[in-house]
Design an enzyme around this catalytic site. Structure first.
Site, mmCIF file in Angstrom:
data_model
loop_
_atom_site.group_PDB
_atom_site.id
_atom_site.type_symbol
_atom_site.label_atom_id
_atom_site.label_comp_id
_atom_site.label_asym_id
_atom_site.label_seq_id
_atom_site.Cartn_x
_atom_site.Cartn_y
_atom_site.Cartn_z
ATOM 1 N N ASP A 99 0.850 -1.201 0.000
ATOM 2 C CA ASP A 99 0.000 0.000 0.000
ATOM 3 C C ASP A 99 0.887 1.254 0.000
ATOM 4 O O ASP A 99 1.811 1.356 0.815
ATOM 5 C CB ASP A 99 -0.871 -0.043 1.270
ATOM 6 C CG ASP A 99 -1.959 1.015 1.284
ATOM 7 O OD1 ASP A 99 -2.411 1.419 0.202
ATOM 8 O OD2 ASP A 99 -2.373 1.406 2.393
ATOM 9 N N HIS B 30 -7.829 10.182 3.360
ATOM 10 C CA HIS B 30 -7.403 9.221 4.384
ATOM 11 C C HIS B 30 -7.754 9.722 5.782
ATOM 12 O O HIS B 30 -7.862 10.924 6.000
ATOM 13 C CB HIS B 30 -5.884 8.993 4.287
ATOM 14 C CG HIS B 30 -5.482 8.259 3.041
ATOM 15 N ND1 HIS B 30 -4.935 8.886 1.957
ATOM 16 C CD2 HIS B 30 -5.581 6.951 2.710
ATOM 17 C CE1 HIS B 30 -4.703 7.991 1.014
ATOM 18 N NE2 HIS B 30 -5.082 6.813 1.446
ATOM 19 N N GLY B 31 -7.900 8.785 6.696
ATOM 20 C CA GLY B 31 -8.089 9.151 8.094
ATOM 21 C C GLY B 31 -9.552 9.269 8.490
ATOM 22 O O GLY B 31 -10.464 8.873 7.752
ATOM 23 N N GLY C 180 -9.055 5.757 1.030
ATOM 24 C CA GLY C 180 -9.759 6.601 1.999
ATOM 25 C C GLY C 180 -11.224 6.247 2.125
ATOM 26 O O GLY C 180 -12.076 7.125 2.185
ATOM 27 N N SER D 138 -12.842 4.416 4.551
ATOM 28 C CA SER D 138 -13.437 4.098 5.858
ATOM 29 C C SER D 138 -14.715 4.895 6.071
ATOM 30 O O SER D 138 -14.842 6.028 5.603
ATOM 31 C CB SER D 138 -12.437 4.408 6.983
ATOM 32 O OG SER D 138 -11.506 3.355 7.106
ATOM 33 N N ARG E 20 -8.762 0.649 12.907
ATOM 34 C CA ARG E 20 -8.067 1.295 14.035
ATOM 35 C C ARG E 20 -9.087 1.763 15.069
ATOM 36 O O ARG E 20 -8.837 1.732 16.267
ATOM 37 C CB ARG E 20 -7.258 2.490 13.529
ATOM 38 C CG ARG E 20 -6.144 2.082 12.593
ATOM 39 C CD ARG E 20 -5.386 3.284 12.062
ATOM 40 N NE ARG E 20 -4.344 2.847 11.135
ATOM 41 C CZ ARG E 20 -3.343 3.595 10.745
ATOM 42 N NH1 ARG E 20 -3.244 4.834 11.147
ATOM 43 N NH2 ARG E 20 -2.429 3.120 9.903
ATOM 44 N N ARG F 299 -3.842 -9.869 26.605
ATOM 45 C CA ARG F 299 -4.520 -10.889 25.794
ATOM 46 C C ARG F 299 -6.040 -10.841 25.849
ATOM 47 O O ARG F 299 -6.677 -10.983 24.799
ATOM 48 C CB ARG F 299 -3.991 -12.288 26.162
ATOM 49 C CG ARG F 299 -2.566 -12.488 25.688
ATOM 50 C CD ARG F 299 -1.960 -13.743 26.240
ATOM 51 N NE ARG F 299 -1.907 -13.719 27.695
ATOM 52 C CZ ARG F 299 -1.215 -14.583 28.430
ATOM 53 N NH1 ARG F 299 -0.550 -15.551 27.864
ATOM 54 N NH2 ARG F 299 -1.201 -14.493 29.746
HETATM 55 P P1 13P Z 1 -8.954 5.045 5.326
HETATM 56 O O1 13P Z 1 -8.075 5.990 6.073
HETATM 57 O O2 13P Z 1 -10.231 5.707 4.918
HETATM 58 O O3 13P Z 1 -9.200 3.781 6.042
HETATM 59 O O4 13P Z 1 -8.196 4.678 3.955
HETATM 60 C C1 13P Z 1 -7.264 3.623 3.930
HETATM 61 C C2 13P Z 1 -6.446 3.627 2.680
HETATM 62 O O5 13P Z 1 -6.741 4.271 1.704
HETATM 63 C C3 13P Z 1 -5.264 2.762 2.675
HETATM 64 O O6 13P Z 1 -4.526 2.910 1.509
HETATM 65 O O1 G3H Z 2 -3.401 5.082 3.504
HETATM 66 C C1 G3H Z 2 -2.769 4.766 4.496
HETATM 67 C C2 G3H Z 2 -3.150 3.576 5.278
HETATM 68 O O2 G3H Z 2 -4.200 3.869 6.169
HETATM 69 C C3 G3H Z 2 -1.964 3.006 5.969
HETATM 70 O O3 G3H Z 2 -1.572 3.821 7.017
HETATM 71 O O4 G3H Z 2 0.774 4.348 6.381
HETATM 72 O O5 G3H Z 2 -0.051 4.669 8.745
HETATM 73 O O6 G3H Z 2 0.297 2.371 7.818
HETATM 74 P P1 G3H Z 2 -0.033 3.811 7.523
HETATM 75 ZN ZN ZN Z 3 -4.619 4.916 0.719
#
Ligand code: 13P
Ligand code: G3H
Ligand code: ZN
Length: 316
Positions: A81, A179-180, A211, A213, A259, A280
């Site tokens: 990714d 993202h986020g 992005g 989520s 997350r 655990r």
């Molecule tokens: P989110 O931050 O919306 O989960 O997007 C994840 C993503 O695009 C990972 O590449």
């Molecule tokens: O797009 C980013 C993903 O949510 C991965 O996040 O780079 O913090 O592992 P990260």
């Molecule tokens: Zn991404």
């Protein structure tokens, strides 16, 4: 069973989207594989640059290999990714990845094409496919922060040209997400008009939505009730996943929501059991809760219950 990303896309295109979920540890992997089996869905497991550094890339690869053995009925691909050029080459040469993402979307068009083309040449020589990105999502991606004002949607004419010149196998398009956990300020909606135009110029070509989520508000409320301070969060409307899939979005990336599940489970657990220090018990709760979350998302993506048909079409 690990398959190529191309095999998953061929089966899904125009019908459903394959969920692409990031992992950083064994608990996420267990929840993901359990949820995939419960929903009978194929999926893509994603490793980011940050995840590769968090413990060690070899640790994550070993976790995935072990999970494939523990859950032999799962059908999935392994994907890098948001890679840079160097990380893409490392993954291509490792022989473990089904596909890599080269993210040069922050570079000007010509430079993005040139970098992506170098990666596709090297990846294709080894039978690995390449996701590229054109346009700019808002939000935070590991070491890059794009302010909302600087985010720009993918231009459909440029997308057609980019795919021809770069020879990439799938394209991450900016269609309004970021993202986020803080994606939208007002009414949330994907730019279906832009997506429709991209599909018209690239018929049959797999598109990717980053992005994605949904940032469930009940999840955020529970986190805040347990001591969290997440204000003004807003995600993608889950009812827009499937319409996007019908317009060629074949891979939908979801990480932040996982997350949030982790944060909710652990905040509530330690709030309710302040004397506890064994990690655990909450870890076990997280695995079960994450499995439920994955299964629910796969239903919304349309990938649930596709496993049997996919297996037949793969001749396995
Ligand atoms: P989110 O931050 O919306 O989960 O997007 C994840 C993503 O695009 C990972 O590449
Ligand atoms: O797009 C980013 C993903 O949510 C991965 O996040 O780079 O913090 O592992 P990260
Ligand atoms: Zn991404």
């Amino acid at each position: 069973m690990i398959v190529t990303t191309a095999q998953l896309f061929k089966h899904a295109y125009g019908k459903y989207a394959v969920g692409a979920y990031n992992i950083n540890n064994a608990e996420q992997a267990m929840g993901l594989f359990k949820g995939a089996i419960a929903s009978q869905a194929p999926f893509i497991i994603q490793i980011s640059k940050g995840a590769r550094k968090y413990t060690d890339k070899k640790m994550l690869e070993a976790i995935i290999r072990a999970a494939a053995e523990i859950f032999p009925d799962c059908i999935f691909a392994v994907h890098l990714d948001h890679g840079d050029e160097e990380t893409c080459y490392d993954c291509i040469d490792s022989g473990f990845y089904s596909s890599v993402m080269i993210d040069a979307s922050h570079d000007p068009f010509e430079k993005n094409v040139a970098i992506t083309k170098r990666v596709t040449d090297r990846a294709h020589a080894k039978g690995i496919s390449v996701e590229a990105e054109l346009g700019m999502l808002g939000g935070v991606e590991e070491d890059i922060k794009v302010e909302a004002g600087n985010a720009c949607l993918t231009d459909p004419a440029e997308a057609e040209k980019f795919v021809k010149l770069s020879a990439c196998d799938s394209l991450a398009c900016a269609i309004g997400t970021s993202h986020g956990a803080f994606k939208f300020k007002g009414k949330q909606s994907l730019h279906f008009d832009v997506l429709q135009k991209i599909k018209a110029r690239l018929p049959g070509f797999p598109l990717v939505m980053h992005g994605s989520s949904s940032v469930p508000q009940d999840e955020v409320a529970r986190i805040n009730a347990a001591g969290g301070k997440i204000a003004g969060s807003m995600g993608v409307d889950v009812n827009e996943y499937l319409p996007a899939a019908k317009l060629g979005v074949t891979k939908i990336n979801i990480d932040t929501d996982g997350r949030l599940v982790w944060t909710r489970v652990h905040r509530e657990f330690f709030r309710d059991k302040p004397g506890e220090f064994d990690f655990r018990p909450p870890g076990k709760i997280f695995i079960e809760e994450y499995a439920k979350f994955i299964a629910s998302r796969n239903v919304l993506l349309g990938s649930a219950n596709q496993l049997a048909d996919l297996r037949t079409s793969l001749g396995k």
